[in-house]
Each structure stands twice: as structure tokens, then as C-alpha cells.
Motif scaffolding. Sequence first.
Motif, short mmCIF file in Angstrom:
data_model
loop_
_atom_site.label_atom_id
_atom_site.label_comp_id
_atom_site.label_asym_id
_atom_site.label_seq_id
_atom_site.Cartn_x
_atom_site.Cartn_y
_atom_site.Cartn_z
N HIS A 7 77.77 0.87 32.71
CA HIS A 7 78.93 1.76 32.54
C HIS A 7 80.31 2.18 33.26
O HIS A 7 80.72 1.88 34.12
CB HIS A 7 78.32 3.50 33.61
N ARG A 56 84.23 2.14 22.81
CA ARG A 56 83.48 1.21 23.54
C ARG A 56 83.92 -0.09 23.45
O ARG A 56 84.02 -0.18 22.42
CB ARG A 56 81.95 1.71 23.39
N SER A 68 82.93 6.08 21.13
CA SER A 68 82.47 5.96 21.99
C SER A 68 82.65 7.72 21.92
O SER A 68 82.82 8.80 21.25
CB SER A 68 84.26 6.46 22.96
N PRO A 69 80.69 8.11 22.52
CA PRO A 69 80.71 10.13 22.11
C PRO A 69 82.15 10.79 22.94
O PRO A 69 82.84 10.37 23.49
CB PRO A 69 79.93 9.65 23.23
N HIS A 89 72.40 8.98 18.64
CA HIS A 89 73.88 9.17 18.64
C HIS A 89 73.90 10.21 19.74
O HIS A 89 75.19 10.23 20.36
CB HIS A 89 74.36 9.85 17.48
N GLN A 90 73.00 10.13 20.98
CA GLN A 90 73.19 10.84 22.21
C GLN A 90 73.31 9.74 23.00
O GLN A 90 72.51 9.14 23.36
CB GLN A 90 71.80 11.84 22.14
N HIS A 91 74.56 10.05 24.10
CA HIS A 91 74.62 9.12 24.44
C HIS A 91 74.88 10.14 26.36
O HIS A 91 75.52 10.77 26.89
CB HIS A 91 76.38 7.92 24.34
N ILE A 128 76.63 8.86 30.19
CA ILE A 128 77.82 8.48 30.15
C ILE A 128 77.77 8.24 32.16
O ILE A 128 78.65 9.47 32.15
CB ILE A 128 79.12 7.67 29.69
N GLN A 172 77.72 13.94 28.83
CA GLN A 172 77.09 13.28 27.59
C GLN A 172 77.79 14.00 26.40
O GLN A 172 78.81 14.35 26.82
CB GLN A 172 75.92 15.03 27.92
N TRP A 216 78.53 12.55 22.22
CA TRP A 216 77.77 12.38 20.70
C TRP A 216 78.88 10.92 19.94
O TRP A 216 80.04 11.80 19.50
CB TRP A 216 77.48 13.40 19.83
N THR A 217 77.99 10.30 19.00
CA THR A 217 79.03 9.55 18.30
C THR A 217 78.26 10.25 16.70
O THR A 217 77.81 10.94 17.06
CB THR A 217 78.34 7.88 18.25
#
Length: 241
Positions: free
Chosen positions: A19, A59, A132-133, A194-196, A198, A206, A208-209
Amino acid sequence: MRLKLVFGRRNGTFEVPAHYNHLVQSLIYRHIDASLARNLHAHGIGEGHTRFRYFTFSRLLGKFKREGNFLRYHGYATLYLASPNTALLESLALRLSVQGEIQLGGQRVPLHRIDLLPTPALGDAVVVRALSPITLRAKQRMPAPAVRYLTPMEPRFGERIIQNLRAKVRFWYGRDIEPAHAAFIPQQVDSERHQHAINFKGTWVQGWTGVYQLSAPTEYLQMALDAGIGERNSAGFGCVE
């Protein structure tokens, strides 16, 4: 305006924490004009609780392998930075080019190249990919007061994206531009891939990409590319291409 930074060694490696958003944000603030950095960090642009820093970043893109709590990158890595504030990116590019390297945590990584990317021609719609999300928060009252993160599958997600862009446009241009029939629609978004999540300075975020279609006035499209989509852009969320 957008910069592309390529760094690392062709046959070498470097590592960053899993992270690492705060390291990249710190890198940006350290390498722009000191007065600009202080003003952006402390105040931003806006009014009341609605303030924006008007920059975002992707990212770290490249080949890597996870090793415990670290990511080990092999060869070159690429970082995209975007902002409508040309002074910010010009200051960053100048200082990094003179320095010739990037310091991430306790490491010094050689800077291979800095590219200024051309601005694409824009109409009234564009398909974007999240580098990036994208993150958005919403308050809920039931069953207990709390803050949760919206998903692209909710109608409110697209509506809030447009509201956020409208505010960014209004503060940057100094006038309100009606969104007309603006919409932000997911095109290729997988609920798992696609859920992240960080960790940014101790807070789990939380996002999403995926691929989305944005239909809006040209000023909204340009702002999305330059300043990012959604919230926490200056922390490395919502950077799109």
C-alpha cells in the motif's frame, strides 16, 4: 496536462510497500514549488468542506511480484500524473529531471524518462479506463449511522460522479456549467477482479477499476482526465485514461 514517468533499471528490481499511495503523494509534494505545496496541502481550491487539490496519479504499472507486505517490481515501472494545474506538473517535471531519480521510501530508483502526453481531442463522450481505483463514500443512517463505499452497480454511483465533476469544474473555471444529460456508466466492471481495498495512512479505502463511459460537456471530460474521477484523487484514486 499529463506526465508519464518511467523509472527503474532494465535488468534490476525495486520494492515498495503493498500500500504505497502515501509514498507517491509525498513524492509529489516534495518536488513541487514549496509555496504551491503548502497551499494545496493545507487549503486546496474550493469552499467550506468541498475542496480539491486538482491532481491525481495512477498505480505503479509494470511487472511485479508480491513478497509479504511488499511488491517487488522487475525492470521499468510507469507512473502517470495528471492535473489541470500546469505549474504543478511543470515544477514536478523540472525538479525530477534535475534530480534524475525517484525516492520511494528509503530507496533511490533511477528515473529513465519523463514524457509530456498530448491532450486528446474530446467531444461529448469518452470511454475511460481506471488507472487507479475510483472511490466514492456515502453516509447511511440505518441500521446504524455509518459511512460506506458505493459500487459502480448502484445508480447513485454515476450520479455522484457527475456531481463531483460539476463541483470541480465550477471551482476551477469560476462558473457553473450545467451537466445537461451527463452520465457515467460502467462498461466492463467485474465485481471481484475490479474491486480494491487500499490502506492509505491507516484508513482502508474501497475503490473500483474497470472501463466506463462518460458522457458530459467537454469541460467535464477534460476535468475527469486532468483531475481524476470521484474522491481522494490527490491520494492516488480515480486516475483514468
